[in-house]
Design a protein around this motif. Structure first.
Motif, PDB file in Angstrom:
ATOM      1  N   PHE A   1       9.735   9.764  -6.990  1.00  0.00           N
ATOM      2  CA  PHE A   1      10.675   8.740  -6.541  1.00  0.00           C
ATOM      3  C   PHE A   1       9.943   7.550  -5.916  1.00  0.00           C
ATOM      4  O   PHE A   1      10.109   7.263  -4.722  1.00  0.00           O
ATOM      5  CB  PHE A   1      11.675   9.332  -5.546  1.00  0.00           C
ATOM      6  CG  PHE A   1      12.454  10.480  -6.138  1.00  0.00           C
ATOM      7  CD1 PHE A   1      13.545  10.237  -6.967  1.00  0.00           C
ATOM      8  CD2 PHE A   1      12.067  11.791  -5.910  1.00  0.00           C
ATOM      9  CE1 PHE A   1      14.244  11.289  -7.539  1.00  0.00           C
ATOM     10  CE2 PHE A   1      12.767  12.850  -6.473  1.00  0.00           C
ATOM     11  CZ  PHE A   1      13.865  12.605  -7.303  1.00  0.00           C
ATOM     12  N   PRO A   2       9.144   6.835  -6.726  1.00  0.00           N
ATOM     13  CA  PRO A   2       8.365   5.717  -6.162  1.00  0.00           C
ATOM     14  C   PRO A   2       9.244   4.645  -5.527  1.00  0.00           C
ATOM     15  O   PRO A   2       8.792   3.922  -4.637  1.00  0.00           O
ATOM     16  CB  PRO A   2       7.600   5.175  -7.374  1.00  0.00           C
ATOM     17  CG  PRO A   2       8.283   5.729  -8.574  1.00  0.00           C
ATOM     18  CD  PRO A   2       8.914   7.011  -8.162  1.00  0.00           C
ATOM     19  N   GLU A   3      10.512   4.589  -5.953  1.00  0.00           N
ATOM     20  CA  GLU A   3      11.411   3.561  -5.412  1.00  0.00           C
ATOM     21  C   GLU A   3      11.750   3.809  -3.942  1.00  0.00           C
ATOM     22  O   GLU A   3      12.307   2.939  -3.275  1.00  0.00           O
ATOM     23  CB  GLU A   3      12.693   3.465  -6.263  1.00  0.00           C
ATOM     24  CG  GLU A   3      13.608   4.686  -6.218  1.00  0.00           C
ATOM     25  CD  GLU A   3      13.240   5.799  -7.208  1.00  0.00           C
ATOM     26  OE1 GLU A   3      12.081   5.827  -7.701  1.00  0.00           O
ATOM     27  OE2 GLU A   3      14.116   6.655  -7.478  1.00  0.00           O
ATOM     28  N   MET A   4      11.401   4.992  -3.423  1.00  0.00           N
ATOM     29  CA  MET A   4      11.624   5.249  -1.992  1.00  0.00           C
ATOM     30  C   MET A   4      10.643   4.457  -1.113  1.00  0.00           C
ATOM     31  O   MET A   4      10.854   4.324   0.088  1.00  0.00           O
ATOM     32  CB  MET A   4      11.441   6.736  -1.679  1.00  0.00           C
ATOM     33  CG  MET A   4      12.579   7.630  -2.087  1.00  0.00           C
ATOM     34  SD  MET A   4      12.312   9.244  -1.299  1.00  0.00           S
ATOM     35  CE  MET A   4      13.565  10.215  -2.106  1.00  0.00           C
ATOM     36  N   PHE A   5       9.566   3.960  -1.709  1.00  0.00           N
ATOM     37  CA  PHE A   5       8.516   3.285  -0.938  1.00  0.00           C
ATOM     38  C   PHE A   5       8.561   1.777  -1.153  1.00  0.00           C
ATOM     39  O   PHE A   5       8.932   1.338  -2.222  1.00  0.00           O
ATOM     40  CB  PHE A   5       7.146   3.845  -1.362  1.00  0.00           C
ATOM     41  CG  PHE A   5       6.968   5.270  -0.953  1.00  0.00           C
ATOM     42  CD1 PHE A   5       6.396   5.597   0.262  1.00  0.00           C
ATOM     43  CD2 PHE A   5       7.394   6.304  -1.785  1.00  0.00           C
ATOM     44  CE1 PHE A   5       6.246   6.928   0.643  1.00  0.00           C
ATOM     45  CE2 PHE A   5       7.246   7.625  -1.410  1.00  0.00           C
ATOM     46  CZ  PHE A   5       6.671   7.943  -0.194  1.00  0.00           C
ATOM     47  N   PRO A   6       8.155   0.947  -0.185  1.00  0.00           N
ATOM     48  CA  PRO A   6       7.721   1.319   1.153  1.00  0.00           C
ATOM     49  C   PRO A   6       8.845   1.796   2.060  1.00  0.00           C
ATOM     50  O   PRO A   6       8.568   2.395   3.080  1.00  0.00           O
ATOM     51  CB  PRO A   6       7.089   0.038   1.697  1.00  0.00           C
ATOM     52  CG  PRO A   6       7.795  -1.056   0.982  1.00  0.00           C
ATOM     53  CD  PRO A   6       8.110  -0.531  -0.387  1.00  0.00           C
ATOM     54  N   GLY A   7      10.103   1.534   1.709  1.00  0.00           N
ATOM     55  CA  GLY A   7      11.196   1.997   2.566  1.00  0.00           C
ATOM     56  C   GLY A   7      10.976   1.559   4.000  1.00  0.00           C
ATOM     57  O   GLY A   7      10.627   0.396   4.243  1.00  0.00           O
ATOM     58  N   PRO A   8      11.100   2.469   4.948  1.00  0.00           N
ATOM     59  CA  PRO A   8      10.962   2.090   6.364  1.00  0.00           C
ATOM     60  C   PRO A   8       9.561   1.591   6.723  1.00  0.00           C
ATOM     61  O   PRO A   8       9.399   0.913   7.732  1.00  0.00           O
ATOM     62  CB  PRO A   8      11.285   3.389   7.117  1.00  0.00           C
ATOM     63  CG  PRO A   8      11.233   4.482   6.109  1.00  0.00           C
ATOM     64  CD  PRO A   8      11.497   3.876   4.778  1.00  0.00           C
ATOM     65  N   LEU A   9       8.572   1.897   5.874  1.00  0.00           N
ATOM     66  CA  LEU A   9       7.215   1.416   6.162  1.00  0.00           C
ATOM     67  C   LEU A   9       7.095  -0.088   5.901  1.00  0.00           C
ATOM     68  O   LEU A   9       6.107  -0.704   6.279  1.00  0.00           O
ATOM     69  CB  LEU A   9       6.191   2.164   5.305  1.00  0.00           C
ATOM     70  CG  LEU A   9       6.102   3.675   5.532  1.00  0.00           C
ATOM     71  CD1 LEU A   9       5.202   4.308   4.483  1.00  0.00           C
ATOM     72  CD2 LEU A   9       5.591   3.980   6.935  1.00  0.00           C
ATOM     73  N   GLY A  10       8.118  -0.654   5.264  1.00  0.00           N
ATOM     74  CA  GLY A  10       8.088  -2.080   4.951  1.00  0.00           C
ATOM     75  C   GLY A  10       8.679  -2.960   6.028  1.00  0.00           C
ATOM     76  O   GLY A  10       8.727  -4.181   5.878  1.00  0.00           O
ATOM     77  N   VAL A  11       9.155  -2.361   7.130  1.00  0.00           N
ATOM     78  CA  VAL A  11       9.710  -3.169   8.221  1.00  0.00           C
ATOM     79  C   VAL A  11       8.947  -2.914   9.523  1.00  0.00           C
ATOM     80  O   VAL A  11       8.103  -2.011   9.589  1.00  0.00           O
ATOM     81  CB  VAL A  11      11.228  -2.897   8.436  1.00  0.00           C
ATOM     82  CG1 VAL A  11      12.023  -3.295   7.207  1.00  0.00           C
ATOM     83  CG2 VAL A  11      11.485  -1.448   8.795  1.00  0.00           C
ATOM     84  N   SER A  12       9.272  -3.701  10.518  1.00  0.00           N
ATOM     85  CA  SER A  12       8.718  -3.539  11.864  1.00  0.00           C
ATOM     86  C   SER A  12       7.188  -3.620  11.856  1.00  0.00           C
ATOM     87  O   SER A  12       6.591  -4.312  11.041  1.00  0.00           O
ATOM     88  CB  SER A  12       9.233  -2.223  12.457  1.00  0.00           C
ATOM     89  OG  SER A  12       8.896  -2.109  13.811  1.00  0.00           O
ATOM     90  N   LEU A  13       6.575  -2.842  12.732  1.00  0.00           N
ATOM     91  CA  LEU A  13       5.125  -2.880  12.941  1.00  0.00           C
ATOM     92  C   LEU A  13       4.362  -2.634  11.644  1.00  0.00           C
ATOM     93  O   LEU A  13       3.487  -3.411  11.247  1.00  0.00           O
ATOM     94  CB  LEU A  13       4.792  -1.768  13.947  1.00  0.00           C
ATOM     95  CG  LEU A  13       3.734  -2.025  14.992  1.00  0.00           C
ATOM     96  CD1 LEU A  13       4.113  -3.188  15.878  1.00  0.00           C
ATOM     97  CD2 LEU A  13       3.560  -0.759  15.844  1.00  0.00           C
ATOM     98  N   SER A  14       4.707  -1.550  10.931  1.00  0.00           N
ATOM     99  CA  SER A  14       3.966  -1.196   9.716  1.00  0.00           C
ATOM    100  C   SER A  14       4.227  -2.221   8.610  1.00  0.00           C
ATOM    101  O   SER A  14       3.334  -2.518   7.814  1.00  0.00           O
ATOM    102  CB  SER A  14       4.342   0.212   9.253  1.00  0.00           C
ATOM    103  OG  SER A  14       5.734   0.319   9.061  1.00  0.00           O
ATOM    104  N   GLY A  15       5.440  -2.771   8.561  1.00  0.00           N
ATOM    105  CA  GLY A  15       5.767  -3.772   7.553  1.00  0.00           C
ATOM    106  C   GLY A  15       4.967  -5.049   7.747  1.00  0.00           C
ATOM    107  O   GLY A  15       4.457  -5.633   6.778  1.00  0.00           O
ATOM    108  N   LYS A  16       4.821  -5.470   9.002  1.00  0.00           N
ATOM    109  CA  LYS A  16       4.022  -6.669   9.283  1.00  0.00           C
ATOM    110  C   LYS A  16       2.570  -6.429   8.918  1.00  0.00           C
ATOM    111  O   LYS A  16       1.901  -7.285   8.339  1.00  0.00           O
ATOM    112  CB  LYS A  16       4.135  -7.037  10.769  1.00  0.00           C
ATOM    113  CG  LYS A  16       5.376  -7.856  11.063  1.00  0.00           C
ATOM    114  CD  LYS A  16       5.422  -8.298  12.534  1.00  0.00           C
ATOM    115  CE  LYS A  16       6.870  -8.524  12.942  1.00  0.00           C
ATOM    116  NZ  LYS A  16       7.189  -7.971  14.256  1.00  0.00           N
ATOM    117  N   ALA A  17       2.074  -5.237   9.264  1.00  0.00           N
ATOM    118  CA  ALA A  17       0.674  -4.908   8.971  1.00  0.00           C
ATOM    119  C   ALA A  17       0.447  -4.814   7.457  1.00  0.00           C
ATOM    120  O   ALA A  17      -0.618  -5.165   6.956  1.00  0.00           O
ATOM    121  CB  ALA A  17       0.288  -3.595   9.651  1.00  0.00           C
TER     122      ALA A  17
END
Ligand code: ADE
Length: 236
Positions: free
Chosen positions: A11-27
């Motif tokens: 399910f590659p479409e699950m990514f980045p998911g929550p990793l794409g926002v906030s601290l990790s998303g900015k990084a």
């Protein structure tokens, strides 16, 4: 150097998911780390693109095929030979010290399991390190992979505002965090503990230490028994 997360998933479409926002998303946007999610199904060979089959010996569920997953790992062709992880409830429990090690390295290749399991032979042949994020069963490894990556990314240089926020917290010292308070001074009749507004930094530190210890003893006796005994100041 960019910390590289390479995900193998159905399910590659699950990514980045929550990793794409906030601290990790900015990084992620700033190139401190990079994420690539590969579809395991792209390595399927038959007409139906099947990736799983019934377990040898019988039993419920389906097992992810060794040949397909091995081909997907090989095709990902990840530079720098990072640790290869398989998210699985039967893995070794993830710890902050393993997270710290992973964050210091070049990145991680993370395989997300689905179905009843993964053919044991590919775990051995590709030397996959099985990692669990806790004693409960998720429907797949994707959320577990996200938790692991989030824990690593926040430790990368430049991700967090103050470097000490990465260390002075739960688990770095095997103690749970002391309680925090902010305004208002009184909330529904509950005042902020007096000592915290006394301005006496030594007393505040001692109070926080005592609270953290009491909380750890009550909630996590397993962590408490790992505590280093305090320095004995009564002798020598
Ligand atoms: N996949 C399903 N449950 C899991 C867990 N608890 N940890 C890691 N991967 C999983």
């Amino acid at each position: 150097m960019t910390w590289r997360a390479t995900i193998l998933t159905l399910f590659p479409e699950m990514f980045p998911g929550p990793l794409g926002v906030s601290l990790s998303g900015k990084a992620l946007a700033s190139g401190i780390w990079a994420l690539k999610a590969h579809d395991i199904r792209a390595s399927a060979t038959d007409r139906h693109r099947s990736v799983d089959d019934t377990p040898a010996g019988g039993g419920p569920g389906m097992v992810l095929r060794a040949d397909i997953l091995a081909a997907a790992i090989d095709a990902a062709n990840v530079p720098d030979d990072p640790p290869r992880l398989l998210m699985s409830p039967r893995g070794r429990p993830l710890t902050q010290s393993r997270v710290r090690e992973l964050a210091t390295g070049p990145g991680a290749l993370v395989v997300c399991g689905r179905f009843e399991g993964v053919d044991q032979r590919v775990i051995e042949a590709r030397r996959l390190e099985e990692v669990s994020i806790g004693d409960y069963v998720l429907s797949g490894g994707e959320l577990a992979a996200m938790a692991l990556i989030d824990a690593c990314v926040r430790l990368l240089p430049g991700v967090m505002g103050r470097p000490e926020s990465g260390t002075d917290e739960s688990f770095s010292e095997a103690l749970l965090e002391y309680p925090q308070y902010t305004r208002p001074q009184s909330f529904e009749g509950r005042p902020i503990p007096e000592i915290l507004i006394s301005g006496d930094h030594a007393k505040v530190a001692a109070w926080r230490r005592a609270e953290a210890e009491a909380l750890t003893r009550a909630r996590r006796p397993d962590l408490w028994t790992q505590q280093k005994p305090p320095n004995d100041t009564t002798k020598g």
